[in-house]
Design a protein around this motif. Structure first.
Motif, PDB file in Angstrom:
ATOM      1  N   TYR A  73      19.738 103.039 -33.608  1.00  0.00           N
ATOM      2  CA  TYR A  73      20.611 102.329 -34.538  1.00  0.00           C
ATOM      3  C   TYR A  73      21.804 101.706 -33.837  1.00  0.00           C
ATOM      4  O   TYR A  73      22.096 100.517 -34.019  1.00  0.00           O
ATOM      5  CB  TYR A  73      21.082 103.299 -35.623  1.00  0.00           C
ATOM      6  CG  TYR A  73      22.020 102.690 -36.645  1.00  0.00           C
ATOM      7  CD1 TYR A  73      21.534 101.940 -37.703  1.00  0.00           C
ATOM      8  CD2 TYR A  73      23.397 102.877 -36.557  1.00  0.00           C
ATOM      9  CE1 TYR A  73      22.370 101.391 -38.651  1.00  0.00           C
ATOM     10  CE2 TYR A  73      24.252 102.327 -37.494  1.00  0.00           C
ATOM     11  CZ  TYR A  73      23.736 101.589 -38.545  1.00  0.00           C
ATOM     12  OH  TYR A  73      24.589 101.040 -39.468  1.00  0.00           O
TER      13      TYR A  73
ATOM     14  N   ARG B 249      34.618  94.731 -38.208  1.00  0.00           N
ATOM     15  CA  ARG B 249      33.921  94.683 -36.919  1.00  0.00           C
ATOM     16  C   ARG B 249      34.920  94.693 -35.762  1.00  0.00           C
ATOM     17  O   ARG B 249      34.743  95.401 -34.766  1.00  0.00           O
ATOM     18  CB  ARG B 249      33.058  93.428 -36.832  1.00  0.00           C
ATOM     19  CG  ARG B 249      31.809  93.490 -37.649  1.00  0.00           C
ATOM     20  CD  ARG B 249      30.897  92.312 -37.354  1.00  0.00           C
ATOM     21  NE  ARG B 249      29.739  92.337 -38.227  1.00  0.00           N
ATOM     22  CZ  ARG B 249      28.689  91.548 -38.115  1.00  0.00           C
ATOM     23  NH1 ARG B 249      28.656  90.637 -37.158  1.00  0.00           N
ATOM     24  NH2 ARG B 249      27.675  91.635 -38.942  1.00  0.00           N
TER      25      ARG B 249
ATOM     26  N   ASP C 135      26.007  91.808 -43.485  1.00  0.00           N
ATOM     27  CA  ASP C 135      24.823  91.646 -44.315  1.00  0.00           C
ATOM     28  C   ASP C 135      23.571  92.013 -43.520  1.00  0.00           C
ATOM     29  O   ASP C 135      23.521  91.803 -42.307  1.00  0.00           O
ATOM     30  CB  ASP C 135      24.729  90.188 -44.778  1.00  0.00           C
ATOM     31  CG  ASP C 135      23.724  89.997 -45.886  1.00  0.00           C
ATOM     32  OD1 ASP C 135      23.446  90.970 -46.614  1.00  0.00           O
ATOM     33  OD2 ASP C 135      23.210  88.870 -46.035  1.00  0.00           O
ATOM     34  N   ASP C 136      22.559  92.572 -44.217  1.00  0.00           N
ATOM     35  CA  ASP C 136      21.265  92.871 -43.604  1.00  0.00           C
ATOM     36  C   ASP C 136      21.411  93.897 -42.486  1.00  0.00           C
ATOM     37  O   ASP C 136      21.169  93.616 -41.304  1.00  0.00           O
ATOM     38  CB  ASP C 136      20.619  91.580 -43.086  1.00  0.00           C
ATOM     39  CG  ASP C 136      19.190  91.786 -42.623  1.00  0.00           C
ATOM     40  OD1 ASP C 136      18.545  92.731 -43.091  1.00  0.00           O
ATOM     41  OD2 ASP C 136      18.740  91.008 -41.763  1.00  0.00           O
ATOM     42  N   GLU C 137      21.792  95.104 -42.856  1.00  0.00           N
ATOM     43  CA  GLU C 137      22.004  96.182 -41.887  1.00  0.00           C
ATOM     44  C   GLU C 137      20.741  96.451 -41.070  1.00  0.00           C
ATOM     45  O   GLU C 137      19.649  96.559 -41.621  1.00  0.00           O
ATOM     46  CB  GLU C 137      22.433  97.464 -42.606  1.00  0.00           C
ATOM     47  CG  GLU C 137      22.705  98.627 -41.670  1.00  0.00           C
ATOM     48  CD  GLU C 137      23.191  99.860 -42.413  1.00  0.00           C
ATOM     49  OE1 GLU C 137      23.635 100.818 -41.761  1.00  0.00           O
ATOM     50  OE2 GLU C 137      23.120  99.857 -43.663  1.00  0.00           O
TER      51      GLU C 137
ATOM     52  N   GLU D  54      17.932  98.501 -38.761  1.00  0.00           N
ATOM     53  CA  GLU D  54      17.350  99.830 -38.845  1.00  0.00           C
ATOM     54  C   GLU D  54      17.337 100.470 -37.464  1.00  0.00           C
ATOM     55  O   GLU D  54      17.508  99.811 -36.449  1.00  0.00           O
ATOM     56  CB  GLU D  54      15.933  99.757 -39.412  1.00  0.00           C
ATOM     57  CG  GLU D  54      15.863  99.206 -40.827  1.00  0.00           C
ATOM     58  CD  GLU D  54      14.446  99.155 -41.357  1.00  0.00           C
ATOM     59  OE1 GLU D  54      13.513  99.430 -40.560  1.00  0.00           O
ATOM     60  OE2 GLU D  54      14.262  98.847 -42.544  1.00  0.00           O
TER      61      GLU D  54
ATOM     62  N   ARG E  98      27.953 102.965 -38.102  1.00  0.00           N
ATOM     63  CA  ARG E  98      27.729 102.191 -39.317  1.00  0.00           C
ATOM     64  C   ARG E  98      27.826 100.707 -39.001  1.00  0.00           C
ATOM     65  O   ARG E  98      28.258 100.321 -37.914  1.00  0.00           O
ATOM     66  CB  ARG E  98      28.700 102.581 -40.426  1.00  0.00           C
ATOM     67  CG  ARG E  98      30.153 102.290 -40.174  1.00  0.00           C
ATOM     68  CD  ARG E  98      30.908 102.254 -41.494  1.00  0.00           C
ATOM     69  NE  ARG E  98      30.403 101.184 -42.347  1.00  0.00           N
ATOM     70  CZ  ARG E  98      30.745 101.016 -43.620  1.00  0.00           C
ATOM     71  NH1 ARG E  98      31.556 101.878 -44.195  1.00  0.00           N
ATOM     72  NH2 ARG E  98      30.263 100.005 -44.317  1.00  0.00           N
ATOM     73  N   PHE E  99      27.418  99.905 -39.967  1.00  0.00           N
ATOM     74  CA  PHE E  99      27.342  98.460 -39.770  1.00  0.00           C
ATOM     75  C   PHE E  99      28.162  97.753 -40.832  1.00  0.00           C
ATOM     76  O   PHE E  99      28.085  98.095 -42.017  1.00  0.00           O
ATOM     77  CB  PHE E  99      25.879  98.009 -39.855  1.00  0.00           C
ATOM     78  CG  PHE E  99      25.686  96.521 -39.747  1.00  0.00           C
ATOM     79  CD1 PHE E  99      25.755  95.888 -38.513  1.00  0.00           C
ATOM     80  CD2 PHE E  99      25.412  95.761 -40.875  1.00  0.00           C
ATOM     81  CE1 PHE E  99      25.565  94.518 -38.410  1.00  0.00           C
ATOM     82  CE2 PHE E  99      25.217  94.390 -40.776  1.00  0.00           C
ATOM     83  CZ  PHE E  99      25.294  93.769 -39.543  1.00  0.00           C
ATOM     84  N   TYR E 100      28.959  96.771 -40.413  1.00  0.00           N
ATOM     85  CA  TYR E 100      29.745  95.962 -41.335  1.00  0.00           C
ATOM     86  C   TYR E 100      29.157  94.554 -41.377  1.00  0.00           C
ATOM     87  O   TYR E 100      29.202  93.836 -40.378  1.00  0.00           O
ATOM     88  CB  TYR E 100      31.205  95.920 -40.887  1.00  0.00           C
ATOM     89  CG  TYR E 100      31.877  97.274 -40.871  1.00  0.00           C
ATOM     90  CD1 TYR E 100      32.433  97.812 -42.030  1.00  0.00           C
ATOM     91  CD2 TYR E 100      31.945  98.024 -39.693  1.00  0.00           C
ATOM     92  CE1 TYR E 100      33.044  99.055 -42.020  1.00  0.00           C
ATOM     93  CE2 TYR E 100      32.564  99.269 -39.678  1.00  0.00           C
ATOM     94  CZ  TYR E 100      33.105  99.780 -40.848  1.00  0.00           C
ATOM     95  OH  TYR E 100      33.710 101.018 -40.824  1.00  0.00           O
TER      96      TYR E 100
ATOM     97  N   ASP F 119      25.930  87.003 -40.046  1.00  0.00           N
ATOM     98  CA  ASP F 119      25.764  87.993 -41.112  1.00  0.00           C
ATOM     99  C   ASP F 119      27.081  88.487 -41.704  1.00  0.00           C
ATOM    100  O   ASP F 119      27.150  89.580 -42.256  1.00  0.00           O
ATOM    101  CB  ASP F 119      24.964  89.191 -40.576  1.00  0.00           C
ATOM    102  CG  ASP F 119      25.456  89.665 -39.208  1.00  0.00           C
ATOM    103  OD1 ASP F 119      26.543  89.237 -38.780  1.00  0.00           O
ATOM    104  OD2 ASP F 119      24.745  90.459 -38.569  1.00  0.00           O
TER     105      ASP F 119
ATOM    106  N   VAL G 272      22.960  97.732 -33.782  1.00  0.00           N
ATOM    107  CA  VAL G 272      24.256  97.263 -34.299  1.00  0.00           C
ATOM    108  C   VAL G 272      25.023  96.530 -33.209  1.00  0.00           C
ATOM    109  O   VAL G 272      25.581  95.449 -33.426  1.00  0.00           O
ATOM    110  CB  VAL G 272      25.078  98.444 -34.856  1.00  0.00           C
ATOM    111  CG1 VAL G 272      26.484  97.971 -35.252  1.00  0.00           C
ATOM    112  CG2 VAL G 272      24.380  99.067 -36.059  1.00  0.00           C
TER     113      VAL G 272
ATOM    114  N   ASP H   1      34.306  92.107 -43.695  1.00  0.00           N
ATOM    115  CA  ASP H   1      33.344  92.454 -42.647  1.00  0.00           C
ATOM    116  C   ASP H   1      33.875  92.068 -41.272  1.00  0.00           C
ATOM    117  O   ASP H   1      33.749  92.818 -40.293  1.00  0.00           O
ATOM    118  CB  ASP H   1      32.013  91.726 -42.863  1.00  0.00           C
ATOM    119  CG  ASP H   1      31.296  92.155 -44.127  1.00  0.00           C
ATOM    120  OD1 ASP H   1      31.539  93.275 -44.596  1.00  0.00           O
ATOM    121  OD2 ASP H   1      30.480  91.361 -44.638  1.00  0.00           O
TER     122      ASP H   1
END
Length: 312
Positions: free
Chosen positions: A207, A253, A188-190, A192, A184-186, A222, A211, A249
């Motif tokens: 993915y 991270r 803004d603007d994850e 793809e 998963r991503f922590y 971000d 990341v 965030d």
């Protein structure tokens, strides 16, 4: 624990209302997996009238002397091969206080102090902040457009945040593997991408690779600046000018990169509890110290809210 005014202890979190240096003295050697915190920015802000408050320093030299006691204790309690991350920034010099308008290299002082205590300088990331927001909040002469028009020799860039990270010498007894990559991503603007590390019939972005590319960047553009715990409830009627919780965030991270589930995460300046709350959300254990009573009480409320959320 030493000189603790109050405490809250549950299965996965321990919170203490007391001086961080003194509370650290009650911990055994090599017991903490990771520490992340934002210290008082030298004598820039005063948080309380307590002599134990590092922000209540008469000078940068006095702060630095006090801060070194904390670093010494961190060098003792952090596990070998594990990390400490410090959120900091350059500190503005003001004519009324310093005699000139300019900047102090606060991150550089922190690096020198940690290295003097035996830590290894591990990494530094720049966290972007909007200079317009800074100009509006601080009224800094160097960021004013009217100063640009008048005489731009006094104009400067905005001040980013930094996360400066240090490693304790020795071999890490508990490696931090990411066998399945980052899931998963922590921020803004994850990005793809295909959420598997297995080879794909067609070449598609993976993915975890995308990341990691963002996390490994030397500049984090971000981080959602407004993604913080509520700070208003922690203020008392005679509060100081400054309370600014770490962005969630940013904390997430660092925990994703540098801790395992169930690790103990320390914040010796825990404020309203941002680090303990994120640690619990991510399946870590948390240890938080806070000297100011109103902040400590709000931290306990925030942590209990998170614990109740997990139970439901």
């Amino acid at each position: 624990m030493v000189n603790v005014l109050d405490q809250y202890v549950s299965d996965r979190v321990s919170l203490y209302n007391g001086d961080s240096v003194e509370v650290l003295k009650g911990l055994p050697d090599n017991c903490i997996h990771y520490a992340i915190f934002s210290p008082p920015f030298s004598s820039l802000y005063t948080y309380s009238n307590s002599d134990r408050d590092m922000g209540n320093s008469a000078s940068d030299e006095q702060f630095n002397t006090h801060f070194k006691f904390l670093i010494c204790e961190l060098a003792r309690v952090i596990m070998p091969g594990r990390l400490v991350s410090v959120h900091c920034m350059d500190i503005p010099k003001m004519k009324s206080r310093d005699g000139v308008i300019g900047l102090k290299d606060f991150p550089g002082e922190i690096i020198r102090d940690f290295e003097a205590a035996g830590f290894i300088y591990h990494s530094r990331v720049v966290v972007w902040k909007d200079p317009l927001v800074e100009a509006t909040r601080t009224k800094a002469l160097g960021l004013m457009h009217k100063q640009l028009c008048k005489d731009s020799s006094m104009c400067r860039n905005g001040l980013p945040d930094y996360v400066v990270t240090f490693r304790k010498p020795g071999d890490n007894p508990e490696p931090i593997p990411h066998d399945d990559g980052l899931k998963r991503f922590y921020g803004d603007d994850e990005p793809e991408g295909v959420k598997t590390l297995a080879p794909q019939p067609e070449p598609k972005p993976i993915y975890s690779h995308q990341v990691w590319r963002r996390y490994a960047s030397p500049v984090w553009m971000d981080i959602r600046q407004s993604n913080t715990l509520n700070k208003a409830a922690a203020r008392d009627e005679k509060d100081e000018r400054h309370i600014c919780p770490l962005q969630l965030d940013l904390i997430a991270r660092c925990l994703e990169l540098w801790t395992n589930p169930d690790d103990i995460v320390l914040d010796p300046f825990a404020g309203v509890g941002s680090v303990p709350v994120v640690a619990l959300q991510m399946g870590r254990r948390a240890l938080g110290f806070e000297l100011k009573e109103s902040y400590y009480k709000q931290m306990v409320l925030n942590v209990k809210k998170e614990e109740n959320h997990d139970e439901n």
